[in-house]
Design a protein around this motif. Sequence first.
Motif, mmCIF file in Angstrom:
data_model
loop_
_atom_site.group_PDB
_atom_site.id
_atom_site.type_symbol
_atom_site.label_atom_id
_atom_site.label_comp_id
_atom_site.label_asym_id
_atom_site.label_seq_id
_atom_site.Cartn_x
_atom_site.Cartn_y
_atom_site.Cartn_z
ATOM 1 N N TYR A 35 45.317 18.961 5.805
ATOM 2 C CA TYR A 35 45.476 18.290 7.095
ATOM 3 C C TYR A 35 45.545 16.790 6.853
ATOM 4 N N LYS A 36 46.531 16.149 7.519
ATOM 5 C CA LYS A 36 46.785 14.729 7.280
ATOM 6 C C LYS A 36 46.948 13.970 8.587
ATOM 7 N N LEU A 37 46.666 12.687 8.498
ATOM 8 C CA LEU A 37 46.955 11.733 9.552
ATOM 9 C C LEU A 37 47.814 10.648 8.918
ATOM 10 N N ALA A 38 49.005 10.433 9.452
ATOM 11 C CA ALA A 38 49.935 9.429 8.919
ATOM 12 C C ALA A 38 50.112 9.572 7.406
ATOM 13 N N GLY A 39 50.195 10.821 6.948
ATOM 14 C CA GLY A 39 50.418 11.091 5.536
ATOM 15 C C GLY A 39 49.182 11.009 4.661
ATOM 16 N N LYS A 40 48.029 10.722 5.237
ATOM 17 C CA LYS A 40 46.773 10.589 4.479
ATOM 18 C C LYS A 40 45.899 11.818 4.728
ATOM 19 N N VAL A 41 45.427 12.420 3.661
ATOM 20 C CA VAL A 41 44.614 13.640 3.735
ATOM 21 C C VAL A 41 43.225 13.330 4.288
ATOM 22 N N PHE A 42 42.766 14.168 5.228
ATOM 23 C CA PHE A 42 41.387 14.061 5.700
ATOM 24 C C PHE A 42 40.648 15.398 5.669
ATOM 25 N N LEU A 43 41.365 16.510 5.456
ATOM 26 C CA LEU A 43 40.738 17.836 5.413
ATOM 27 C C LEU A 43 41.564 18.755 4.528
ATOM 28 N N ILE A 44 40.854 19.498 3.672
ATOM 29 C CA ILE A 44 41.487 20.567 2.897
ATOM 30 C C ILE A 44 40.683 21.835 3.157
ATOM 31 N N VAL A 45 41.391 22.896 3.524
ATOM 32 C CA VAL A 45 40.757 24.197 3.747
ATOM 33 C C VAL A 45 41.288 25.151 2.682
ATOM 34 N N THR A 46 40.386 25.751 1.905
ATOM 35 C CA THR A 46 40.835 26.720 0.899
ATOM 36 C C THR A 46 41.123 28.050 1.568
ATOM 37 N N ASP A 47 42.197 28.686 1.164
ATOM 38 C CA ASP A 47 42.547 29.996 1.701
ATOM 39 C C ASP A 47 42.040 31.130 0.819
ATOM 40 N N ASP A 48 41.269 30.816 -0.205
ATOM 41 C CA ASP A 48 40.713 31.807 -1.114
ATOM 42 C C ASP A 48 39.512 32.490 -0.442
ATOM 43 N N PRO A 49 39.585 33.808 -0.198
ATOM 44 C CA PRO A 49 38.468 34.480 0.478
ATOM 45 C C PRO A 49 37.179 34.491 -0.347
ATOM 46 N N ASP A 50 37.286 34.246 -1.656
ATOM 47 C CA ASP A 50 36.086 34.190 -2.495
ATOM 48 C C ASP A 50 35.472 32.798 -2.546
ATOM 49 N N GLU A 51 36.156 31.815 -1.989
ATOM 50 C CA GLU A 51 35.670 30.436 -2.016
ATOM 51 C C GLU A 51 35.985 29.794 -0.661
ATOM 52 N N GLN A 52 35.245 30.188 0.353
ATOM 53 C CA GLN A 52 35.517 29.735 1.712
ATOM 54 C C GLN A 52 34.847 28.388 1.959
ATOM 55 N N ILE A 53 35.567 27.341 1.563
ATOM 56 C CA ILE A 53 35.050 25.978 1.721
ATOM 57 C C ILE A 53 36.067 25.117 2.445
ATOM 58 N N ILE A 54 35.567 23.986 2.924
ATOM 59 C CA ILE A 54 36.427 22.911 3.411
ATOM 60 C C ILE A 54 36.025 21.663 2.630
ATOM 61 N N THR A 55 36.949 20.733 2.497
ATOM 62 C CA THR A 55 36.663 19.472 1.815
ATOM 63 C C THR A 55 37.099 18.343 2.734
ATOM 64 N N VAL A 56 36.188 17.378 2.941
ATOM 65 C CA VAL A 56 36.441 16.266 3.859
ATOM 66 C C VAL A 56 36.053 14.935 3.219
ATOM 67 N N LYS A 57 36.665 13.876 3.713
ATOM 68 C CA LYS A 57 36.323 12.519 3.293
ATOM 69 C C LYS A 57 34.988 12.161 3.933
ATOM 70 N N CYS A 58 34.166 11.386 3.219
ATOM 71 C CA CYS A 58 32.838 11.056 3.730
ATOM 72 C C CYS A 58 32.365 9.754 3.098
ATOM 73 N N GLU A 59 31.678 8.919 3.876
ATOM 74 C CA GLU A 59 31.066 7.716 3.312
ATOM 75 C C GLU A 59 30.096 8.136 2.209
ATOM 76 N N PRO A 60 30.080 7.476 1.058
ATOM 77 C CA PRO A 60 29.248 7.916 -0.068
ATOM 78 C C PRO A 60 27.766 8.116 0.259
ATOM 79 N N GLU A 61 27.166 7.213 1.010
ATOM 80 C CA GLU A 61 25.734 7.346 1.307
ATOM 81 C C GLU A 61 25.470 8.573 2.181
ATOM 82 N N HIS A 62 26.327 8.773 3.167
ATOM 83 C CA HIS A 62 26.185 9.930 4.056
ATOM 84 C C HIS A 62 26.440 11.226 3.283
ATOM 85 N N ALA A 63 27.416 11.178 2.390
ATOM 86 C CA ALA A 63 27.721 12.358 1.566
ATOM 87 C C ALA A 63 26.502 12.773 0.744
#
Length: 122
Positions: A35-63
């Motif tokens: 998922y992108k905004l103006a060509g920049k990625v902000f969300l990745i969703v894996t379609d692998d049923p054995d690895e049901q994760i999402i990946t998002v951008k996050c401020e380092p301290e909050h992460a």
Amino acid sequence: MTAAGDRLQDTARRAALALPHVSHGYPFSPGLDVYKLAGKVFLIVTDDPDEQIITVKCEPEHARALERGHASITPGRYLDKRHWISLGPGPGVTERLVTDAVEASYDLVAGRLSRRDRPGGR
């Protein structure tokens, strides 16, 4: 209530698509819904049923705080581990947490866009 893997991913997809000017597709591989905004990625969703994760951008301290508080939140897969986190199903990973993480990631990307590329109202 903790979000199961498929519900976690569906929640992330719905949250992303509810935001203005979002595009998505499979530019990297058939198993990564990006998922992108103006060509920049902000969300990745894996379609692998054995690895049901999402990946998002996050401020380092909050992460780091989220990682300490949730065993199923880890440094981001596929991307810079300092600025990205991956969320999987587990205790405390709720639909609200997932939605908040997606929206915060979108806002981080939007905030770094030039003024003319920013969506209105965010």
